[in-house]
Design an enzyme around this catalytic site. Structure first.
Site, PDB file in Angstrom:
ATOM      1  N   GLY A   1      74.003  47.840 -40.376  1.00  0.00           N
ATOM      2  CA  GLY A   1      74.989  48.880 -40.105  1.00  0.00           C
ATOM      3  C   GLY A   1      76.350  48.540 -40.686  1.00  0.00           C
ATOM      4  O   GLY A   1      77.073  49.424 -41.178  1.00  0.00           O
ATOM      5  N   ASP A   2      76.710  47.272 -40.644  1.00  0.00           N
ATOM      6  CA  ASP A   2      77.967  46.825 -41.247  1.00  0.00           C
ATOM      7  C   ASP A   2      77.936  47.029 -42.759  1.00  0.00           C
ATOM      8  O   ASP A   2      78.913  47.473 -43.363  1.00  0.00           O
ATOM      9  CB  ASP A   2      78.207  45.345 -40.941  1.00  0.00           C
ATOM     10  CG  ASP A   2      78.361  45.065 -39.458  1.00  0.00           C
ATOM     11  OD1 ASP A   2      79.059  45.838 -38.779  1.00  0.00           O
ATOM     12  OD2 ASP A   2      77.795  44.081 -38.977  1.00  0.00           O
ATOM     13  N   ARG A   3      76.794  46.698 -43.379  1.00  0.00           N
ATOM     14  CA  ARG A   3      76.654  46.859 -44.822  1.00  0.00           C
ATOM     15  C   ARG A   3      76.773  48.329 -45.214  1.00  0.00           C
ATOM     16  O   ARG A   3      77.391  48.677 -46.232  1.00  0.00           O
ATOM     17  CB  ARG A   3      75.312  46.294 -45.262  1.00  0.00           C
ATOM     18  CG  ARG A   3      75.009  46.368 -46.735  1.00  0.00           C
ATOM     19  CD  ARG A   3      75.814  45.371 -47.547  1.00  0.00           C
ATOM     20  NE  ARG A   3      77.016  45.935 -48.106  1.00  0.00           N
ATOM     21  CZ  ARG A   3      77.833  45.301 -48.927  1.00  0.00           C
ATOM     22  NH1 ARG A   3      77.580  44.054 -49.281  1.00  0.00           N
ATOM     23  NH2 ARG A   3      78.902  45.889 -49.398  1.00  0.00           N
TER      24      ARG A   3
END
Length: 468
Positions: A263-265
């Site tokens: 999700g961060d990526r």
């Protein structure tokens, strides 16, 4: 207090990205387990590695810095030793941090080979909303894009931070990755990126799949006052709701491993694309593709591995295939491989691949690269590029992964993952196949599957030329 930059300069064409949010200390303990403890029926883990990294907003900042962007992290840090450790774990990132007023949160994951065993949390109770310094809000002023990585620890809930973010959103792309225990995105946020579980919790709606994501994204966009909401749906992709309506963005096919940081990526990819001038739908598509490539390359462990200049794997290929093979073998399954150029995929190919897949528990296709096809077939081939051939093969349910090779034969590729079965169409004699000797090195079998005459790439290409 403000930390200075370490590491090299940003690359040419880099964007100035400010990451705002809560920073944690992540610890990954990995090892093997072959016995139970004599004190209780629990596994004993023989530790091989103990990897530490900045987590939460710190992980987002690390990803962007590794991509060569000019990154500033606006966060709060404890004055304990672990706060200092987090700073040391952020080379290439300018850290602008206020006091957290709480111990450094630490999340320790214990894994045995590829399987998660337990996670241990320390200092992760919800702290009070932290104090905000002028340096923290001032750092937002000259960003090309802002990412809010909310991990529910109060940075995104601080009134001064929210006021500064709302002001910035009037002229700068703001991507908000929300948290169930965190604050709502500020009005004017360019796009919020909740996952399906978060969207369900925030919206209070039920349902599954694209219909649910469409309703939830629309409801949250209205409730939050954001320009758009993209509900991320794991390996399916994302559903984007904006003023122009709803749009589904599919994800490239990939065999997902450790999902930590995906999700961060995705949020990072969306922010960079927006900073580069992409439209909303294209930016979300870029973020989805980045997240898929990140998982295919091995996830967070590969992000911190010292791989030199090795490129990220194409989703569904190479390292992704190796991970798939390891998992199938661990479950006692049979690994099947086949190979070819697969230029202009046709019904004969599909039938042969389906028959090969039926021989075991996964099918890895060894695909001739563009250079290899030219060497075998001549300068006019391939008709379709290597990337397109990979994508079409992975779209077939019977194909689990693809490995691209440059040589005339896939022997070296086969030696990397050692399939149990090598399958080829019945127009070949199994004993005469050059791969037979290679498979014999580890006791693999060569099997032929039914051949369907009258169907070939050459014949299909000729027919297309005749009508075209």
């Amino acid at each position: 207090m403000t930390g200075g930059r370490s590491g090299g300069a940003a690359r040419a064409g880099a964007r100035r990205i400010v990451v705002v949010g809560d920073t944690l200390l992540d610890v990954d303990v990995s090892g093997t387990s072959e016995r139970l403890s004599p004190d209780a029926p629990v596994p004993v883990v023989d530790v091989r590695t103990d990897d530490r990294r900045a987590g939460g907003a710190g992980l987002v900042a690390t990803m962007l810095a590794k991509d060569g962007h000019d990154v500033t992290l606006v966060t709060v840090l404890s004055d304990d030793g672990r706060g200092d450790e987090i700073r040391d774990l952020l080379p290439g990132v300018r850290v602008v941090a206020g006091p957290s007023g709480a111990p450094t949160p630490v999340k320790t994951r214990v894994r045995v080979v590829d399987h998660a065993l337990v996670r241990i949390d320390e200092g992760c109770a919800t702290p009070p909303v932290p104090e905000v310094t002028a340096a923290m809000t001032d750092a937002l002023a000259e960003a090309d894009a802002v990412i809010v990585a909310d991990y529910g620890r109060g940075v995104a809930a601080a009134p001064a931070v929210r006021a500064a973010l709302e002001a910035v959103a009037a002229h700068t792309p703001v991507v908000w990755d929300p948290h169930p225990k965190g604050a709502q995105p500020v009005p004017g946020t360019t796009v919020a990126t909740p996952n399906t579980a978060e969207a369900r919790a925030f919206s209070g709606l039920g349902g599954e799949g694209v219909p649910f994501a469409t309703d939830a994204a629309g409801a949250l966009r209205e409730a939050w006052g954001t320009d758009a909401v993209a509900v991320t749906m794991g390996d399916r992709g994302a559903l984007v709701a904006s003023a122009s309506g709803s749009r589904f963005v599919p994800a490239p096919s990939t065999t997902a491993g450790d999902p930590c940081g995906a999700g961060d990526r995705l949020a990072a990819g969306v922010a960079v694309a927006l900073a580069e001038g992409a439209g909303l739908a294209d930016a979300v598509a870029a973020g989805v593709a980045d997240a898929s490539a990140y998982l295919a390359a091995g996830g967070v462990s590969a992000l911190f591995a010292d791989r030199g200049a090795e490129p990220v794997a194409v989703p569904g290929t190479d390292r992704d295939a190796l991970r798939l093979v390891q998992r199938v073998r661990a479950d006692g399954g049979t690994v099947v491989a086949t190979g070819g150029c697969f230029d202009l995929l046709h019904a004969g190919h599909a039938r042969t691949l389906s028959a090969a897949r039926a021989l075991g528990d996964c099918l890895v296709v060894c695909l001739n690269s563009d250079a290899s096809v030219r060497a075998l077939k001549g300068p006019e081939r391939p008709i379709m590029s290597q990337d397109d051939r990979v994508e079409l093969l992975l779209a077939l349910d019977c194909v689990d992964a693809v490995v691209v090779f440059d040589e005339h034969t896939p022997d070296e590729a086969l030696r990397r993952f050692r399939p149990d079965v090598w399958a080829k169409g019945g127009d070949y004699d199994a004993a005469d196949l050059p791969e037979a000797a290679t498979l014999a090195e580890w006791g693999g079998r060569v099997v032929t599957v039914p051949f369907h005459p009258g169907r070939s790439t050459t014949r299909l290409a000729a027919a297309l030329a005749h009508v075209g």
